[in-house]
Design a protein around this motif. Structure first.
Motif, PDB file in Angstrom:
ATOM      1  N   TRP A 120       0.843  -1.188   0.000  1.00 25.66           N
ATOM      2  CA  TRP A 120       0.000   0.000   0.000  1.00 25.66           C
ATOM      3  C   TRP A 120       0.881   1.242   0.000  1.00 25.66           C
ATOM      4  N   THR A 121       0.726   2.088  -1.006  1.00 25.26           N
ATOM      5  CA  THR A 121       1.439   3.359  -1.026  1.00 25.26           C
ATOM      6  C   THR A 121       0.617   4.351  -0.220  1.00 25.26           C
ATOM      7  N   VAL A 122       1.126   4.706   0.945  1.00 21.15           N
ATOM      8  CA  VAL A 122       0.405   5.584   1.871  1.00 21.15           C
ATOM      9  C   VAL A 122       0.142   6.928   1.184  1.00 21.15           C
ATOM     10  N   TRP A 126       3.354  10.690   1.549  1.00 23.21           N
ATOM     11  CA  TRP A 126       3.359  10.998   2.989  1.00 23.21           C
ATOM     12  C   TRP A 126       3.688  12.475   3.112  1.00 23.21           C
ATOM     13  N   TYR A 164      -5.299  11.136   6.100  1.00 22.87           N
ATOM     14  CA  TYR A 164      -4.944   9.716   6.057  1.00 22.87           C
ATOM     15  C   TYR A 164      -6.043   8.833   6.639  1.00 22.87           C
ATOM     16  N   TRP A 215      -8.059   8.150   3.658  1.00 24.13           N
ATOM     17  CA  TRP A 215      -7.306   7.269   2.762  1.00 24.13           C
ATOM     18  C   TRP A 215      -7.426   5.810   3.206  1.00 24.13           C
ATOM     19  N   ALA A 216      -7.347   5.561   4.503  1.00 21.58           N
ATOM     20  CA  ALA A 216      -7.308   4.191   5.020  1.00 21.58           C
ATOM     21  C   ALA A 216      -8.676   3.561   5.230  1.00 21.58           C
ATOM     22  N   LEU A 219       3.394  -1.321   3.969  1.00 14.47           N
ATOM     23  CA  LEU A 219       3.110   0.091   3.723  1.00 14.47           C
ATOM     24  C   LEU A 219       4.352   0.707   3.097  1.00 14.47           C
ATOM     25  N   PHE A 250       5.889   4.355   2.431  1.00 14.52           N
ATOM     26  CA  PHE A 250       5.808   5.786   2.719  1.00 14.52           C
ATOM     27  C   PHE A 250       6.745   6.505   1.748  1.00 14.52           C
ATOM     28  N   LEU A 265      -1.152   8.330  10.667  1.00  9.55           N
ATOM     29  CA  LEU A 265      -1.928   7.257  10.055  1.00  9.55           C
ATOM     30  C   LEU A 265      -2.221   6.198  11.093  1.00  9.55           C
TER      31      LEU A 265
END
Length: 143
Positions: free
Chosen positions: A25-27, A33, A39, A42-43, A54, A56, A117
């Protein structure tokens, strides 16, 4: 011999759907970031599983990443600098189920710009993924 092959093929077909590939997963997706990004939004619709990771992405020197506990997440308490991930392309494997918290430790990025996050990681052996749980009162204070 042919019957052994047929049994093996059936077993493989039955087991195949249960095999899942890990997701990186590209935060923040294309935003990376950074500050001024939500965030939590996003999550919220993502299912993070043990074995995923993850990523970042950020400009090194402008941000960093700390894995923290709930108390430090809520208060934006910055751990010692030597605990920071700071390459600008930090990959964190999700090895255990449970809630995970991450913050930026540069300046007031966490406290004033919400660069933090919170995710919940589920075990791969669990059944179908359920939607993320509603935020707890302590989570809503951390936004």
């Amino acid at each position: 011999m042919a019957s052994q092959f047929a049994i093996l093929a059936i077993v493989a077909l039955v087991a195949l759907p249960s095999v899942s590939l890990a997701t990186q997963w590209t935060v923040g997706d294309d935003n990376g970031w950074t500050i001024y990004y939500n965030y939590t939004d996003w999550a919220k619709d993502k299912v993070f599983r043990v074995g995923d990771s993850l990523l970042f992405n950020y400009q090194a020197g402008y941000h960093n990443v700390f894995k923290v506990n709930l108390t430090d997440f809520q208060a934006c308490n910055i751990p010692p600098a030597y605990e920071a991930l700071a390459t600008g392309h930090d990959v964190i494997p999700l090895m255990t189920p449970g809630v995970k918290w991450y913050i930026c430790g540069i300046g007031q990025h966490c406290a004033n710009f919400n660069q933090k996050l919170r995710i919940t990681v589920v075990d791969n052996t669990e059944g179908p993924a359920l939607p993320p749980a509603a935020p707890t009162p302590s989570d809503s204070r951390a936004k």
